[in-house]
Design an enzyme around this catalytic site. Structure first.
Site, PDB file in Angstrom:
ATOM      1  N   SER A 124      63.825  62.358 -64.486  1.00 36.77           N
ATOM      2  CA  SER A 124      63.917  61.581 -65.707  1.00 36.77           C
ATOM      3  C   SER A 124      64.168  59.916 -65.382  1.00 36.77           C
ATOM      4  CB  SER A 124      65.375  62.041 -66.361  1.00 36.77           C
ATOM      5  OG  SER A 124      65.541  60.907 -67.631  1.00 36.77           O
ATOM      6  N   TYR A 149      74.815  62.974 -66.316  1.00 38.90           N
ATOM      7  CA  TYR A 149      73.458  63.742 -66.374  1.00 38.90           C
ATOM      8  C   TYR A 149      72.629  62.921 -65.528  1.00 38.90           C
ATOM      9  CZ  TYR A 149      68.942  64.408 -68.009  1.00 38.90           C
ATOM     10  OH  TYR A 149      67.530  64.994 -67.874  1.00 38.90           O
ATOM     11  N   LYS A 153      70.362  63.724 -61.729  1.00 40.02           N
ATOM     12  CA  LYS A 153      68.902  63.305 -61.482  1.00 40.02           C
ATOM     13  C   LYS A 153      68.943  62.525 -60.294  1.00 40.02           C
ATOM     14  CE  LYS A 153      67.120  66.047 -64.885  1.00 40.02           C
ATOM     15  NZ  LYS A 153      66.437  67.194 -64.578  1.00 40.02           N
TER      16      LYS A 153
END
Ligand code: WQD
Length: 340
Positions: A124, A149, A153
């Protein structure tokens, strides 16, 4: 190629399964349906005429994953499985680190044990944190993520990079998504967030279909042309085709490389809301609200590497993004759960 899609029943995974089939590949879906619906797989079948092999499995279950690989004879894996709600990750960080990192370690272990050497990872643009220069290239600084989050990643990219150093046979492409929106033109599959949508486009479409009263635009004092946040929205079908384009590259190279999947064009929140209303002829009332913690002013991609390395670039523009989102939402007002 036989391609394992972990989390393949989800929003990006289901669209990627369709494009893999269109390109002559065989997707195999492994999903625990914690944030997706088996109905999505049924609909992949209706779109393509193919019954996709599926396995209900938690990617953190090492024994089950090993059995899957022993019988799977996969040529490549695309790793979508993971928790992905930015706001939720702030309130339950341990679950995010446990789920997203453990599932990746289990996958890498099984791939090594069973001689599967091609991995495409669903990364992302969040790994770039707060950009100090735009557009973002793959060499732009990463880290400084603004939520757990994003940090998962970032950490998973590092884990895969290290695994590729240790195992010279491993080929990995880290696809850094910008902001996925839209739906397959059939309106049969689309984005189906549970609860109140965190992301802009599903919130807009739920306002348009009458599920939400109005859109709150989080902040109109950003350093952008109209003061609202600017993002690089990319049609999910273009994103799915980016995964198909990454496969031959992955199969013919070794090592690990990051590739941006974005259009290179930024649109503001206000532009998105007004475009959606105008293109679809539906009202999208909005009000300005305070900034959302962790949000950045602007973020958009330099998509050069994807074009030069994968021969891929986004083809669909803002009108298709808005039109296809609305086609999905108006035909599925309650998402998959409303399916009879
Ligand atoms: C976009 C813009 C908001 C909702 C996140 C993840 C990223 C990726 C995409 C997974 C911002 C504004 C939003 C609303 C609003 N996901 N907004 N009102 O935060 O850019 O990125 O989703 O990979 O990793 O970080 O996307 O859609 O949440 O927000 O004004 O009700 O819309 O402030 O400017 P974001 P978003």
């Amino acid at each position: 190629m036989r391609v394992l899609l972990t989390g393949g029943a989800g929003y990006i995974g289901s669209h990627t399964a369709v494009e893999l089939i269109n390109a002559g590949h065989t997707p195999i879906i492994a999903d625990n349906y914690s944030n997706s619906c088996p109905e999505a797989v049924e609909r992949i079948g209706r779109i393509t005429g193919c019954n996709v092999e599926t396995h209900t499995i938690d990617m953190c279950d090492a024994e089950a994953v090993d059995k899957l690989f022993a019988e799977g004879h996969f040529d490549a894996c695309i790793h979508f499985a993971g928790l992905k709600a930015v706001g939720e990750s702030v309130s339950i960080p341990i679950q995010y680190y446990r789920n997203n990192i453990d599932s990746t370690l289990v996958l890498l272990d099984a791939m090594q044990r069973h001689g599967v050497c091609n991995l495409i990872f669903s990364s992302s643009a969040t790994v770039y944190g707060t950009p100090d220069k735009l557009p973002l290239t793959e060499d732009s600084p990463t880290g400084g993520c603004t939520n757990p989050y994003g940090w998962t990643k970032y950490m998973i990219e590092q884990i895969i990079r290290d695994a590729a150093v240790a195992n010279p046979e491993l080929s990995a492409v880290l696809l850094r998504y910008f902001n996925p929106v839209g739906a397959h033109a059939s309106g049969l599959i689309g984005e189906d967030p549970s609860g109140i949508p965190n992301n802009l486009m599903p919130f807009i479409s739920q306002v348009a279909v009458g599920r939400r009263h109005h859109l709150s635009i989080f902040g109109n004092d950003y350093n952008t042309p109209d003061g609202t946040g600017v993002r690089d929205y990319i049609h999910v079908v273009d994103l799915a085709k980016g995964h198909v384009a990454a496969l031959p590259y992955c199969d013919s190279h070794k090592g690990c490389i990051a590739v941006n999947l974005g259009t290179g064009t930024g649109y503001s929140v206000k532009q998105m809301a007004e475009a959606f209303a105008e293109i679809n002829g539906v009202p999208v009332p909005y009000e300005y609200a305070p900034r959302r913690p962790g949000d950045i002013d602007a973020c958009y991609a330099d998509p050069t590497r994807a074009r030069e390395l994968l021969g891929w670039e986004a083809q669909l523009g803002l009108s298709e993004m808005c039109r296809d989102t609305w086609n999905w939402q108006k035909n599925n007002p309650q998402g998959y759960k409303g399916a009879d």
